[in-house]
Design a protein around this motif. Structure first.
Motif, mmCIF file in Angstrom:
data_model
loop_
_atom_site.group_PDB
_atom_site.id
_atom_site.type_symbol
_atom_site.label_atom_id
_atom_site.label_comp_id
_atom_site.label_asym_id
_atom_site.label_seq_id
_atom_site.Cartn_x
_atom_site.Cartn_y
_atom_site.Cartn_z
ATOM 1 N N ASP A 95 -30.916 -9.174 -37.245
ATOM 2 C CA ASP A 95 -29.985 -8.961 -36.150
ATOM 3 C C ASP A 95 -28.748 -9.820 -36.375
ATOM 4 O O ASP A 95 -28.829 -10.906 -36.941
ATOM 5 C CB ASP A 95 -30.651 -9.332 -34.831
ATOM 6 N N LEU A 96 -27.622 -9.322 -35.906
ATOM 7 C CA LEU A 96 -26.351 -10.032 -36.007
ATOM 8 C C LEU A 96 -26.037 -10.631 -34.642
ATOM 9 O O LEU A 96 -25.858 -9.900 -33.670
ATOM 10 C CB LEU A 96 -25.269 -9.028 -36.427
ATOM 11 N N ILE A 97 -26.016 -11.967 -34.556
ATOM 12 C CA ILE A 97 -25.762 -12.661 -33.293
ATOM 13 C C ILE A 97 -24.587 -13.606 -33.493
ATOM 14 O O ILE A 97 -24.669 -14.534 -34.299
ATOM 15 C CB ILE A 97 -27.006 -13.450 -32.823
ATOM 16 N N LYS A 98 -23.502 -13.358 -32.768
ATOM 17 C CA LYS A 98 -22.296 -14.205 -32.823
ATOM 18 C C LYS A 98 -21.819 -14.435 -34.251
ATOM 19 O O LYS A 98 -21.514 -15.553 -34.658
ATOM 20 C CB LYS A 98 -22.535 -15.541 -32.128
ATOM 21 N N GLY A 99 -21.794 -13.382 -35.057
ATOM 22 C CA GLY A 99 -21.287 -13.485 -36.416
ATOM 23 C C GLY A 99 -22.247 -14.118 -37.412
ATOM 24 O O GLY A 99 -21.858 -14.410 -38.539
ATOM 25 N N GLU A 100 -23.502 -14.329 -37.023
ATOM 26 C CA GLU A 100 -24.501 -14.894 -37.932
ATOM 27 C C GLU A 100 -25.699 -13.961 -38.005
ATOM 28 O O GLU A 100 -26.070 -13.329 -37.011
ATOM 29 C CB GLU A 100 -24.951 -16.278 -37.449
ATOM 30 N N ARG A 116 -19.271 -14.924 -45.522
ATOM 31 C CA ARG A 116 -18.654 -14.379 -44.310
ATOM 32 C C ARG A 116 -18.207 -12.924 -44.514
ATOM 33 O O ARG A 116 -18.435 -12.068 -43.667
ATOM 34 C CB ARG A 116 -17.458 -15.256 -43.907
ATOM 35 N N ARG A 117 -17.580 -12.632 -45.655
ATOM 36 C CA ARG A 117 -17.083 -11.258 -45.859
ATOM 37 C C ARG A 117 -18.230 -10.261 -45.979
ATOM 38 O O ARG A 117 -18.111 -9.115 -45.563
ATOM 39 C CB ARG A 117 -16.137 -11.195 -47.045
ATOM 40 N N ILE A 146 -21.128 -10.573 -44.387
ATOM 41 C CA ILE A 146 -21.616 -10.400 -43.016
ATOM 42 C C ILE A 146 -20.691 -9.476 -42.236
ATOM 43 O O ILE A 146 -21.153 -8.591 -41.503
ATOM 44 C CB ILE A 146 -21.763 -11.766 -42.309
ATOM 45 N N ASN A 147 -19.384 -9.645 -42.410
ATOM 46 C CA ASN A 147 -18.431 -8.770 -41.720
ATOM 47 C C ASN A 147 -18.574 -7.321 -42.173
ATOM 48 O O ASN A 147 -18.490 -6.394 -41.363
ATOM 49 C CB ASN A 147 -16.998 -9.255 -41.946
ATOM 50 N N LYS A 148 -18.798 -7.117 -43.473
ATOM 51 C CA LYS A 148 -18.998 -5.761 -44.000
ATOM 52 C C LYS A 148 -20.264 -5.145 -43.389
ATOM 53 O O LYS A 148 -20.268 -3.991 -42.962
ATOM 54 C CB LYS A 148 -19.108 -5.814 -45.524
ATOM 55 N N LEU A 149 -21.341 -5.958 -43.332
ATOM 56 C CA LEU A 149 -22.590 -5.481 -42.735
ATOM 57 C C LEU A 149 -22.422 -5.159 -41.256
ATOM 58 O O LEU A 149 -22.979 -4.184 -40.762
ATOM 59 C CB LEU A 149 -23.689 -6.525 -42.894
ATOM 60 N N ALA A 150 -21.637 -5.994 -40.551
ATOM 61 C CA ALA A 150 -21.422 -5.771 -39.115
ATOM 62 C C ALA A 150 -20.770 -4.411 -38.896
ATOM 63 O O ALA A 150 -21.145 -3.674 -37.972
ATOM 64 C CB ALA A 150 -20.565 -6.883 -38.532
ATOM 65 N N GLY A 151 -19.807 -4.061 -39.733
ATOM 66 C CA GLY A 151 -19.154 -2.758 -39.618
ATOM 67 C C GLY A 151 -20.116 -1.614 -39.877
ATOM 68 O O GLY A 151 -20.091 -0.591 -39.192
#
Length: 155
Positions: free
Chosen positions: A52-57, A88-89, A91-96
């Protein structure tokens, strides 16, 4: 340059049966000493775990690491959320990608890479029942072909 030595600890076989794996990622995992000792003994279950993605982590949930026998007061909760370590990049890619309908992040395997514990994560999309049946039929057909070839080679 030295080749990284890997030793598989656990594999989530259920994940490949239940989901289509779109893309695989490697992540580090934040653990305590007694948890690593339990992993060296192979006392882990990835069966019902997910990320799970929680607050960018990124966090891995429902992964069971059995308490270390000699750990006494240093043992942690076997089902606690564990933080995953990625750039970080990534995680951001995964968030999208996770924001799209039907995608989820599932741990596929857990292994030692040199002396560090790594998790192979799969960006997955759920399978329908007919997809599972097709996979089982393909696996059975391959098994029959391999068996026939083996018999033919023997004689």
């Amino acid at each position: 340059m030295e080749k990284a030595s890997t030793k598989t600890i656990a594999v989530n076989k259920k994940a490949r049966h239940e989901y289509f794996v779109i893309e695989a990622y490697e992540a580090g995992i934040e653990l305590f000493g007694t948890e690593v000792k339990s992993l060296r003994a192979g006392a882990v279950n990835l069966k019902d775990s997910w990320c799970d993605l929680i607050k960018g982590e990124l966090f891995i949930k429902q992964m069971h690491i059995s308490p270390y026998e000699q750990g006494n007061i240093f043992n942690r909760d076997p089902y606690r959320e564990r933080k995953l370590l990625m750039h970080r990049r990534e995680i951001n890619k995964l968030a999208g990608q996770l924001s799209q309908q039907g995608y989820t992040l599932i741990p596929l395997s857990l292994y030692f890479k040199n002396s560090r514990v790594k998790v192979q994560l799969g960006l997955c999309k759920g399978k329908q029942l007919h997809d599972k049946r097709q996979d089982m039929a393909k696996r059975d057909a391959k098994r029959d072909i391999d068996r026939a070839l083996k018999e033919r080679i023997k004689t």
